[in-house]
Design a protein around this motif. Structure first.
Motif, PDB file in Angstrom:
ATOM      1  N   LYS A   1     -46.541  50.369 -97.330  1.00  0.00           N
ATOM      2  CA  LYS A   1     -45.339  50.888 -97.975  1.00  0.00           C
ATOM      3  C   LYS A   1     -44.395  51.508 -96.955  1.00  0.00           C
ATOM      4  N   GLU A   2     -44.945  52.165 -95.924  1.00  0.00           N
ATOM      5  CA  GLU A   2     -44.117  52.765 -94.886  1.00  0.00           C
ATOM      6  C   GLU A   2     -43.325  51.708 -94.126  1.00  0.00           C
ATOM      7  N   CYS A   3     -43.800  50.484 -94.115  1.00  0.00           N
ATOM      8  CA  CYS A   3     -43.148  49.392 -93.396  1.00  0.00           C
ATOM      9  C   CYS A   3     -42.306  48.527 -94.323  1.00  0.00           C
ATOM     10  N   GLY A   4     -42.173  48.933 -95.582  1.00  0.00           N
ATOM     11  CA  GLY A   4     -41.371  48.174 -96.527  1.00  0.00           C
ATOM     12  C   GLY A   4     -42.066  46.933 -97.075  1.00  0.00           C
ATOM     13  N   LEU A   5     -43.378  46.880 -96.962  1.00  0.00           N
ATOM     14  CA  LEU A   5     -44.131  45.725 -97.453  1.00  0.00           C
ATOM     15  C   LEU A   5     -44.610  45.991 -98.873  1.00  0.00           C
ATOM     16  N   VAL A   6     -44.687  44.935 -99.662  1.00  0.00           N
ATOM     17  CA  VAL A   6     -45.230  45.023-101.011  1.00  0.00           C
ATOM     18  C   VAL A   6     -46.405  44.054-101.101  1.00  0.00           C
ATOM     19  N   GLN A   7     -47.128  44.100-102.201  1.00  0.00           N
ATOM     20  CA  GLN A   7     -48.350  43.303-102.341  1.00  0.00           C
ATOM     21  C   GLN A   7     -48.113  41.812-102.103  1.00  0.00           C
ATOM     22  N   ARG A   8     -46.989  41.285-102.527  1.00  0.00           N
ATOM     23  CA  ARG A   8     -46.745  39.849-102.343  1.00  0.00           C
ATOM     24  C   ARG A   8     -46.577  39.483-100.875  1.00  0.00           C
ATOM     25  N   ASN A   9     -46.225  40.473-100.027  1.00  0.00           N
ATOM     26  CA  ASN A   9     -46.112  40.218 -98.591  1.00  0.00           C
ATOM     27  C   ASN A   9     -47.468  40.212 -97.897  1.00  0.00           C
ATOM     28  N   VAL A  10     -48.489  40.754 -98.569  1.00  0.00           N
ATOM     29  CA  VAL A  10     -49.817  40.891 -97.965  1.00  0.00           C
ATOM     30  C   VAL A  10     -50.842  40.178 -98.851  1.00  0.00           C
ATOM     31  N   PRO A  11     -50.874  38.839 -98.807  1.00  0.00           N
ATOM     32  CA  PRO A  11     -51.791  38.123 -99.689  1.00  0.00           C
ATOM     33  C   PRO A  11     -53.254  38.211 -99.266  1.00  0.00           C
ATOM     34  N   TYR A  12     -53.494  38.679 -98.046  1.00  0.00           N
ATOM     35  CA  TYR A  12     -54.871  38.675 -97.533  1.00  0.00           C
ATOM     36  C   TYR A  12     -55.048  39.841 -96.578  1.00  0.00           C
ATOM     37  N   MET A  13     -56.059  40.666 -96.854  1.00  0.00           N
ATOM     38  CA  MET A  13     -56.428  41.753 -95.951  1.00  0.00           C
ATOM     39  C   MET A  13     -57.948  41.868 -96.000  1.00  0.00           C
TER      40      MET A  13
ATOM     41  N   GLY B   1     -72.403  50.479 -77.278  1.00  0.00           N
ATOM     42  CA  GLY B   1     -72.112  51.458 -76.240  1.00  0.00           C
ATOM     43  C   GLY B   1     -71.703  52.816 -76.774  1.00  0.00           C
ATOM     44  N   GLY B   2     -72.188  53.177 -77.961  1.00  0.00           N
ATOM     45  CA  GLY B   2     -71.873  54.478 -78.532  1.00  0.00           C
ATOM     46  C   GLY B   2     -70.550  54.531 -79.291  1.00  0.00           C
ATOM     47  N   TYR B   3     -69.898  53.393 -79.445  1.00  0.00           N
ATOM     48  CA  TYR B   3     -68.620  53.338 -80.161  1.00  0.00           C
ATOM     49  C   TYR B   3     -68.697  52.365 -81.331  1.00  0.00           C
ATOM     50  N   ALA B   4     -68.036  52.753 -82.423  1.00  0.00           N
ATOM     51  CA  ALA B   4     -67.942  51.882 -83.600  1.00  0.00           C
ATOM     52  C   ALA B   4     -66.578  51.215 -83.591  1.00  0.00           C
ATOM     53  N   GLN B   5     -66.592  49.895 -83.729  1.00  0.00           N
ATOM     54  CA  GLN B   5     -65.351  49.125 -83.741  1.00  0.00           C
ATOM     55  C   GLN B   5     -65.188  48.484 -85.110  1.00  0.00           C
ATOM     56  N   THR B   6     -64.026  48.687 -85.713  1.00  0.00           N
ATOM     57  CA  THR B   6     -63.715  48.103 -87.010  1.00  0.00           C
ATOM     58  C   THR B   6     -62.519  47.176 -86.854  1.00  0.00           C
ATOM     59  N   ARG B   7     -62.637  45.962 -87.404  1.00  0.00           N
ATOM     60  CA  ARG B   7     -61.544  44.981 -87.353  1.00  0.00           C
ATOM     61  C   ARG B   7     -61.028  44.719 -88.757  1.00  0.00           C
ATOM     62  N   ILE B   8     -59.730  44.563 -88.851  1.00  0.00           N
ATOM     63  CA  ILE B   8     -59.092  44.190 -90.110  1.00  0.00           C
ATOM     64  C   ILE B   8     -58.150  43.026 -89.812  1.00  0.00           C
ATOM     65  N   THR B   9     -58.333  41.934 -90.537  1.00  0.00           N
ATOM     66  CA  THR B   9     -57.437  40.794 -90.414  1.00  0.00           C
ATOM     67  C   THR B   9     -56.465  40.839 -91.586  1.00  0.00           C
ATOM     68  N   ILE B  10     -55.175  40.755 -91.265  1.00  0.00           N
ATOM     69  CA  ILE B  10     -54.127  40.859 -92.287  1.00  0.00           C
ATOM     70  C   ILE B  10     -53.226  39.630 -92.179  1.00  0.00           C
ATOM     71  N   ARG B  11     -53.009  38.969 -93.307  1.00  0.00           N
ATOM     72  CA  ARG B  11     -52.046  37.870 -93.343  1.00  0.00           C
ATOM     73  C   ARG B  11     -50.798  38.363 -94.062  1.00  0.00           C
ATOM     74  N   LEU B  12     -49.662  38.162 -93.451  1.00  0.00           N
ATOM     75  CA  LEU B  12     -48.384  38.596 -94.005  1.00  0.00           C
ATOM     76  C   LEU B  12     -47.525  37.372 -94.283  1.00  0.00           C
ATOM     77  N   GLU B  13     -46.774  37.424 -95.373  1.00  0.00           N
ATOM     78  CA  GLU B  13     -45.888  36.306 -95.733  1.00  0.00           C
ATOM     79  C   GLU B  13     -44.499  36.821 -96.059  1.00  0.00           C
ATOM     80  N   ALA B  14     -43.503  36.072 -95.610  1.00  0.00           N
ATOM     81  CA  ALA B  14     -42.099  36.341 -95.925  1.00  0.00           C
ATOM     82  C   ALA B  14     -41.693  37.774 -95.577  1.00  0.00           C
ATOM     83  N   ILE B  15     -41.914  38.136 -94.313  1.00  0.00           N
ATOM     84  CA  ILE B  15     -41.524  39.465 -93.856  1.00  0.00           C
ATOM     85  C   ILE B  15     -40.383  39.326 -92.857  1.00  0.00           C
TER      86      ILE B  15
END
Length: 89
Positions: free
Chosen positions: A3-15, A24-38
């Motif tokens: 929302k801070e970036c002006g995106l709405v649900q239709r712009n983010v069909p996949y997250m 090595g003592g660190y936790a890594q989290t990945r998020i893949t986001i597909r954006l459309e018509a931005i």
């Protein structure tokens, strides 16, 4: 963040967040986001938000292409990664 970036649900069909991995003592989290018509402005705002996030995070990969459905706009796939000391999240 969207929302801070002006995106709405239709712009983010996949997250898709992936389960954290610990190495090595660190936790890594990945998020893949597909954006459309931005807009280019929305993409810049999203990248600035990732860069200024409270958690240490960054963009691992970014694929930009012209939108097939909406001329003048972009489609993108972005992989965001956060890394924190294991046990702190």
């Amino acid at each position: 963040m969207e929302k801070e970036c002006g995106l709405v649900q239709r712009n983010v069909p996949y997250m898709k967040p992936e389960p954290p991995t610990v190495e090595g003592g660190y936790a890594q989290t990945r998020i893949t986001i597909r954006l459309e018509a931005i807009s280019e402005t929305q993409m810049k705002q999203l990248l600035k938000r990732v860069q200024s996030a409270d958690l240490p995070m960054g963009v691992r990969s970014l694929e930009l292409r012209n939108s097939r459905k909406t001329p003048g706009l972009l489609d993108a796939t972005i992989e965001v990664v956060s890394v924190i000391p294991a046990g702190k999240g």
